[in-house]
Design a protein around this motif. Structure first.
Motif, PDB file in Angstrom:
ATOM      1  N   VAL A 152       3.479  13.389-119.115  1.00 27.45           N
ATOM      2  CA  VAL A 152       3.511  11.975-118.740  1.00 27.45           C
ATOM      3  C   VAL A 152       2.548  11.221-119.645  1.00 27.45           C
ATOM      4  O   VAL A 152       1.347  11.488-119.646  1.00 27.45           O
ATOM      5  CB  VAL A 152       3.117  11.791-117.260  1.00 27.45           C
ATOM      6  N   LEU A 153       3.076  10.287-120.422  1.00 21.61           N
ATOM      7  CA  LEU A 153       2.279   9.599-121.440  1.00 21.61           C
ATOM      8  C   LEU A 153       2.358   8.091-121.236  1.00 21.61           C
ATOM      9  O   LEU A 153       3.428   7.492-121.346  1.00 21.61           O
ATOM     10  CB  LEU A 153       2.796   9.950-122.842  1.00 21.61           C
ATOM     11  N   ASP A 154       1.224   7.480-120.948  1.00 22.78           N
ATOM     12  CA  ASP A 154       1.152   6.034-120.743  1.00 22.78           C
ATOM     13  C   ASP A 154       0.539   5.399-121.988  1.00 22.78           C
ATOM     14  O   ASP A 154      -0.646   5.548-122.256  1.00 22.78           O
ATOM     15  CB  ASP A 154       0.301   5.739-119.504  1.00 22.78           C
ATOM     16  N   GLU A 155       1.345   4.715-122.775  1.00 27.65           N
ATOM     17  CA  GLU A 155       0.926   4.084-124.034  1.00 27.65           C
ATOM     18  C   GLU A 155       0.213   5.079-124.970  1.00 27.65           C
ATOM     19  O   GLU A 155      -0.928   4.839-125.386  1.00 27.65           O
ATOM     20  CB  GLU A 155       0.022   2.889-123.751  1.00 27.65           C
ATOM     21  N   PRO A 156       0.872   6.169-125.339  1.00 28.64           N
ATOM     22  CA  PRO A 156       0.203   7.179-126.175  1.00 28.64           C
ATOM     23  C   PRO A 156      -0.095   6.714-127.598  1.00 28.64           C
ATOM     24  O   PRO A 156      -0.979   7.266-128.254  1.00 28.64           O
ATOM     25  CB  PRO A 156       1.204   8.332-126.196  1.00 28.64           C
ATOM     26  N   PHE A 157       0.625   5.698-128.100  1.00 26.68           N
ATOM     27  CA  PHE A 157       0.463   5.268-129.485  1.00 26.68           C
ATOM     28  C   PHE A 157      -0.558   4.146-129.651  1.00 26.68           C
ATOM     29  O   PHE A 157      -0.756   3.649-130.760  1.00 26.68           O
ATOM     30  CB  PHE A 157       1.806   4.810-130.057  1.00 26.68           C
ATOM     31  N   SER A 158      -1.198   3.743-128.570  1.00 23.73           N
ATOM     32  CA  SER A 158      -2.139   2.629-128.623  1.00 23.73           C
ATOM     33  C   SER A 158      -3.299   2.927-129.572  1.00 23.73           C
ATOM     34  O   SER A 158      -3.969   3.955-129.466  1.00 23.73           O
ATOM     35  CB  SER A 158      -2.687   2.357-127.220  1.00 23.73           C
ATOM     36  N   GLY A 159      -3.537   2.014-130.523  1.00 21.27           N
ATOM     37  CA  GLY A 159      -4.656   2.152-131.445  1.00 21.27           C
ATOM     38  C   GLY A 159      -4.422   3.079-132.613  1.00 21.27           C
ATOM     39  O   GLY A 159      -5.347   3.333-133.393  1.00 21.27           O
ATOM     40  N   LEU A 160      -3.200   3.585-132.772  1.00 18.01           N
ATOM     41  CA  LEU A 160      -2.917   4.521-133.856  1.00 18.01           C
ATOM     42  C   LEU A 160      -2.283   3.808-135.046  1.00 18.01           C
ATOM     43  O   LEU A 160      -1.498   2.874-134.881  1.00 18.01           O
ATOM     44  CB  LEU A 160      -1.969   5.623-133.383  1.00 18.01           C
ATOM     45  N   ASP A 161      -2.614   4.285-136.252  1.00 19.05           N
ATOM     46  CA  ASP A 161      -1.952   3.778-137.444  1.00 19.05           C
ATOM     47  C   ASP A 161      -0.578   4.449-137.560  1.00 19.05           C
ATOM     48  O   ASP A 161      -0.280   5.415-136.849  1.00 19.05           O
ATOM     49  CB  ASP A 161      -2.803   4.033-138.695  1.00 19.05           C
ATOM     50  N   PRO A 162       0.306   3.953-138.443  1.00 21.50           N
ATOM     51  CA  PRO A 162       1.669   4.504-138.538  1.00 21.50           C
ATOM     52  C   PRO A 162       1.714   6.002-138.833  1.00 21.50           C
ATOM     53  O   PRO A 162       2.581   6.711-138.306  1.00 21.50           O
ATOM     54  CB  PRO A 162       2.289   3.691-139.689  1.00 21.50           C
ATOM     55  N   ILE A 163       0.781   6.507-139.647  1.00 20.02           N
ATOM     56  CA  ILE A 163       0.794   7.927-139.991  1.00 20.02           C
ATOM     57  C   ILE A 163       0.508   8.783-138.756  1.00 20.02           C
ATOM     58  O   ILE A 163       1.211   9.764-138.469  1.00 20.02           O
ATOM     59  CB  ILE A 163      -0.227   8.226-141.110  1.00 20.02           C
ATOM     60  N   ASN A 164      -0.520   8.413-138.006  1.00 21.26           N
ATOM     61  CA  ASN A 164      -0.868   9.181-136.815  1.00 21.26           C
ATOM     62  C   ASN A 164       0.138   8.972-135.685  1.00 21.26           C
ATOM     63  O   ASN A 164       0.362   9.885-134.881  1.00 21.26           O
ATOM     64  CB  ASN A 164      -2.280   8.822-136.350  1.00 21.26           C
ATOM     65  N   THR A 165       0.757   7.809-135.629  1.00 21.43           N
ATOM     66  CA  THR A 165       1.818   7.598-134.653  1.00 21.43           C
ATOM     67  C   THR A 165       2.960   8.569-134.902  1.00 21.43           C
ATOM     68  O   THR A 165       3.487   9.186-133.975  1.00 21.43           O
ATOM     69  CB  THR A 165       2.342   6.151-134.721  1.00 21.43           C
TER      70      THR A 165
END
Length: 300
Positions: A152-165
């Protein structure tokens, strides 16, 4: 399998989630979307067993979530919940042992994930010494350290740059291949669209969009036509069923009411010279989202 059956959650007179139902099977990636305050986090907390629904029920493999099966679940909340004064190693030992993992297994998995996320040197650093992006990686690792069957992931990409996303997306796909169930929320709808198969969009606790993403797009009916070449914008705008024509630096986008209008646009395009591109595509998830809930957000 995760079953949400007619779940309703009340906070006093406030209806946070209103008769929500869906099923997630092993290997499914499911998107739970909506504006801020739409009921996503409340739904996640009910799935995790942190809240009992006022009505309805939520079952994980036929049972309520409790101490007997919570070790199979990983949960990454939107707000960072890391203990900032301890090291990464100490933090993972703490979280892993909460999931009944042996210290040796925790450290083995920690070493694997630190290498996978290219942060091996941070193992003995305190959380507060890490950048926000690297703290996000650590929070993600804390959610998957127990190799969960439900993630269960709530906004897992928050604060990440495109590479880490993209790295996060690869890891989520790996869990999918292993047969895990993944349910997540994200405001980055392009990433949702790229790898999510089913979606529910909530607005004030109610599902306003639900189903397989491909069918959601078909049901929406509106389409876009991308054109590169010499065309008359005013003639395109005059075609019945054309909602809007957007002239970008490298192409023209014609937004149409339905696929039937595409034929009329094409009839005009056949009269033009030097057409290098003509592509008809379904509306994006972002366009559908805005069309369904955007006007409601503007009134808030």
């Amino acid at each position: 399998m995760l079953e949400v059956k007619n779940a309703r959650m009340l906070y006093g007179d406030l209806v946070a989630v209103d008769r929500l139902s869906f099923i997630i099977k092993p290997g499914d990636i499911f998107g739970l979307l909506g504006t801020n305050g739409a009921g996503k986090t409340t739904t996640f907390r009910m799935i995790m067993g942190l809240l009992d629904p006022t009505e309805g029920e939520i079952l994980y493999n036929g049972e309520k979530v409790g101490y007997h099966n919570v070790n199979e679940i990983g949960y990454m909340i939107e707000e960072r919940s890391l203990l900032t004064k301890i090291t990464v190693k100490e933090l993972m030992l703490y979280f892993g042992q909460l999931k009944d993992m042996e210290p040796k297994a925790i450290l083995e998995r920690l070493d694997y994930w630190l290498e996978r996320f290219d942060i091996v040197d941070y193992k003995d650093k305190k959380i507060k010494e890490l950048s926000k992006g690297n703290q996000q990686k650590i929070q993600f690792i804390s959610a998957i350290i127990n190799n969960p069957k439900l993630l269960v992931l709530d906004e897992p990409f928050s604060g990440l740059d495109p590479i880490n996303t993209e790295l996060f997306v690869e890891v989520i796909r790996d869990f999918q291949k292993q047969g895990a169930m993944v349910v997540f929320s994200s405001h980055q709808l392009d990433h949702v669209e790229s790898f999510c198969e089913e979606v529910i969009v909530l607005e004030k606790g109610k599902a306003v969009i639900e189903g397989r993403l491909d069918q959601v797009k078909i049901d929406f009916k509106k389409q876009n036509i991308r054109i590169i070449g010499d065309v008359d914008i005013k003639k395109l705008e005059a075609i019945p069923g054309v909602d809007r024509v957007i002239e970008n630096s490298n192409e023209i986008i014609v937004k149409i009411e339905s696929e039937l209008v595409a034929k009329h646009v094409f009839d005009y395009i056949k009269t033009c010279d030097h057409i290098m591109k003509y592509d008809v595509e379904q509306a994006s998830l972002s366009e559908i989202f805005i069309a369904k809930v955007g006007h409601k957000v503007e009134k808030v």
